[in-house]
Scaffold this motif. Structure first.
Motif, short mmCIF file in Angstrom:
data_model
loop_
_atom_site.label_atom_id
_atom_site.label_comp_id
_atom_site.label_asym_id
_atom_site.label_seq_id
_atom_site.Cartn_x
_atom_site.Cartn_y
_atom_site.Cartn_z
N THR A 122 16.85 -24.36 17.20
CA THR A 122 16.02 -23.04 16.80
C THR A 122 16.26 -22.42 15.63
O THR A 122 15.42 -22.09 14.67
CB THR A 122 15.49 -22.66 17.99
N LEU A 123 17.57 -21.78 15.81
CA LEU A 123 17.90 -20.68 14.89
C LEU A 123 19.11 -21.46 13.86
O LEU A 123 19.84 -20.73 13.09
CB LEU A 123 18.43 -19.62 15.52
N LEU A 152 17.47 -13.14 21.41
CA LEU A 152 17.53 -13.71 20.14
C LEU A 152 16.47 -14.63 19.31
O LEU A 152 15.92 -14.49 18.36
CB LEU A 152 18.87 -14.49 19.83
N TYR A 153 15.91 -15.48 20.10
CA TYR A 153 14.72 -16.35 19.83
C TYR A 153 13.66 -15.24 19.64
O TYR A 153 12.92 -15.29 18.41
CB TYR A 153 14.35 -17.17 20.82
N LEU A 154 13.17 -14.42 20.40
CA LEU A 154 12.02 -13.58 20.31
C LEU A 154 12.27 -12.42 19.13
O LEU A 154 11.31 -12.28 18.30
CB LEU A 154 11.83 -12.69 21.46
N VAL A 155 13.21 -12.21 18.84
CA VAL A 155 13.47 -11.10 17.65
C VAL A 155 13.45 -11.70 16.33
O VAL A 155 13.20 -11.08 15.55
CB VAL A 155 14.65 -10.03 17.81
N THR A 156 13.75 -12.93 16.26
CA THR A 156 13.82 -13.64 15.01
C THR A 156 12.74 -14.28 14.59
O THR A 156 12.40 -14.39 13.36
CB THR A 156 15.09 -14.89 14.92
N THR A 209 8.74 -26.66 21.79
CA THR A 209 8.73 -25.38 21.00
C THR A 209 9.93 -25.17 20.19
O THR A 209 10.25 -24.54 18.84
CB THR A 209 8.33 -24.13 22.01
N LEU A 210 11.02 -25.17 20.92
CA LEU A 210 12.75 -24.96 20.35
C LEU A 210 12.92 -25.88 19.31
O LEU A 210 13.97 -25.69 18.59
CB LEU A 210 13.52 -24.71 21.36
N TYR A 211 12.21 -27.02 19.09
CA TYR A 211 12.49 -27.95 18.27
C TYR A 211 11.66 -28.15 16.90
O TYR A 211 11.60 -28.80 16.23
CB TYR A 211 12.39 -29.29 18.77
N ARG A 212 10.47 -27.31 17.09
CA ARG A 212 9.51 -27.41 16.20
C ARG A 212 9.92 -26.77 14.74
O ARG A 212 10.80 -25.98 14.52
CB ARG A 212 8.19 -26.47 16.50
#
Lengths: 303, 179
Positions: A38-39, A295-299, B75-78
């Protein structure tokens, strides 16, 4: 979500959004390959200007499990020891295109000061006696995991309420989620007027734990002895320590939390820390998931 | 699965049609894989969950035993979520068995650009090395942006790129696909 400075200004819906996201993050840490892309390519700087092991490692693991690059900066050996101001240091980190700044400092308001000056989202990892929002979120997450809803649950927070950023963030988080919050400790450790935060001040374990669903024990810092906030560790332990006798004052299925590091035999006895009601290690596990969620939401929400 | 919105929505697959499609897909899965040994169904959530459950039920009737059913949130792989404003809250992923050495059938309600399937394949491979990955969908609406093909399809429905195709439950609680 544009950074996370505290729980005080966070609406209940945002707290729930973070917790729901954390539910999905838990599973990633249970995999053999604990990483999602994700990041990828994002840079997370952990600026820890006060000693910390658990929180720093937790943020670092959280960033890495999302494939971000995590860089740790501490005060010793940094340019702060060359009298650079924090604001200048922040500008320099921003100039290197850091995507997220995680800050721990002994002074309240430092994360806010940096967030006001810097383009990237700032996450407060504990500032002075002010707030420690990710700790409160993982506490709420852990309680929700054990007890389901928080509505009308009785939460007792015991210890040095005056000097605890965990207590302050927990008070905001648990009251917003509908729980009834009590705080307990020696009068020297309970701020006058704490009831304006919507909590009940208690001056004994009997009063605080009667009917409690959740007991949150705070770490007692021995350096407070020098400030004469309590006469002796032994007396504190006898009066406000959690042991099998005082645990029995709460509901039979009550759970026990502690933000760590624990002082065995001071605020919590070893037999309680290791007993079935203890959720202390679950808190640590959940801390990674909650920080991944933050971290996921703020980015996602730049600008 | 989202709520039905426009009254002008046209039903392109009704509940009996969906049941028949699931039955046919289940038979094709058994035929292609020579049985249900080593099969794992993985629903791409949230859209693929109902379809995957239908196919799982049919496979049980055909083979007389249960095929494991996982749920995967991509979602985390999109590749199209980062930096696109307010982030969606992911659903939890559940993998009941290891996928290593298994034949994985990904199940979704609608296949469109192929980006979701791409993300799902990346996610599956993070869980281990399956012997094969296949894709089953209720509706293939075309407009692929990636070299992705579908192995088992309920119905090919030509659409305009701007159309919205969704599987939902109508006011009587029956599944239907509307455009």
């Amino acid at each position: 979500m544009r950074g996370l400075l505290g729980i005080q200004d966070l609406p209940r819906t945002e707290i729930e959004r973070i917790l729901d996201t954390a539910e999905a993050m838990v599973e990633i840490s249970q995999r053999e390959i604990k990483r999602v892309p994700t990041l990828r390519g994002r840079t997370v700087i952990n600026l820890f200007l006060e000693p910390s092991t658990r929180t720093r490692v937790s943020f670092e693991i959280a960033a890495k499990r999302l494939s971000a690059d995590a860089i740790n900066v501490s005060s010793s050996g940094s340019s702060l020891s060359k009298a650079e101001t924090l604001a200048d240091m922040g500008q320099n980190l921003a100039a290197m295109n850091a995507d997220v700044l995680v800050v721990r400092d002994r002074t309240a308001g430092v994360p806010k000061m940096l967030a006001d000056r810097l383009p990237m989202p700032v996450i407060n990892a504990g500032d002075g006696c002010h707030e420690h929002p990710t700790q409160a979120l993982l506490d709420v997450f852990t309680v929700r995991q054990s007890l389901g809803t928080l509505d009308s649950r009785v939460v007792a927070i015991v210890g040095d309420i005056s000097h605890s950023r965990v207590a302050r963030s927990d008070i905001h988080a648990f009251t917003k989620m509908g729980a009834e919050v009590r705080v307990a400790g020696p009068p020297t450790m309970l701020p006058a007027g704490i009831d304006v935060l919507g909590v009940k001040a208690c001056f004994s374990m009997e009063e605080a734990l009667d009917g409690a669903d959740v007991i949150i024990m705070l770490r007692i810092q021995r350096e407070r002895l020098e400030q004469a906030l309590f006469p002796s560790v032994r007396e504190y332990s006898l009066t406000f320590g959690l042991n099998l006798r005082t645990l029995a004052l709460a509901k039979p299925d009550a759970i026990v939390l502690h933000p760590g590091p624990i002082n065995r035999g001071v605020e919590i006895s070893g037999e309680v820390a290791d007993a079935e009601p203890s959720r202390i290690l679950d808190q640590v596990t959940n801390g990674v998931a909650v920080r991944m969620a933050v971290l996921y939401l703020v980015t996602g929400e730049q600008a | 699965m989202r709520e039905a919105q426009a009254d002008s929505a046209r039903v392109v697959l009704d509940a009996p049609g969906i049941e028949r499609a699931a039955t046919r897909i289940a038979h094709e899965i058994v035929e292609r894989n020579g049985g249900t040994e080593d099969l794992v169904l993985v629903a791409i959530v949230a859209g693929g969950r109902d379809v995957a459950e239908l196919i799982r039920d049919r496979l049980r009737q055909i083979a007389g035993k249960d095929v494991p059913l996982g749920a995967l949130d991509v979602t985390l792989y999109r590749d199209d979520v980062v930096g696109q404003g307010r982030r969606p809250v992911p659903n939890p992923t559940r993998m009941p068995v290891s996928v290593a050495g298994k034949r994985v059938v990904l199940v979704d309600d609608v296949v469109f650009t192929g980006r979701t399937v791409r993300a799902a394949m990346d996610a599956i491979i993070d869980f281990g090395r399956p012997d094969a990955i296949q894709v089953a969908t209720l509706v293939d609406r075309g407009h692929r942006e990636l070299p992705i093909r579908v192995d088992f399809v309920g119905k090919n429905i030509p659409t305009a790129r701007s159309d919205e195709v969704l599987l939902h439950r109508n006011s009587r609680g029956e599944l239907e696909v509307v455009v």
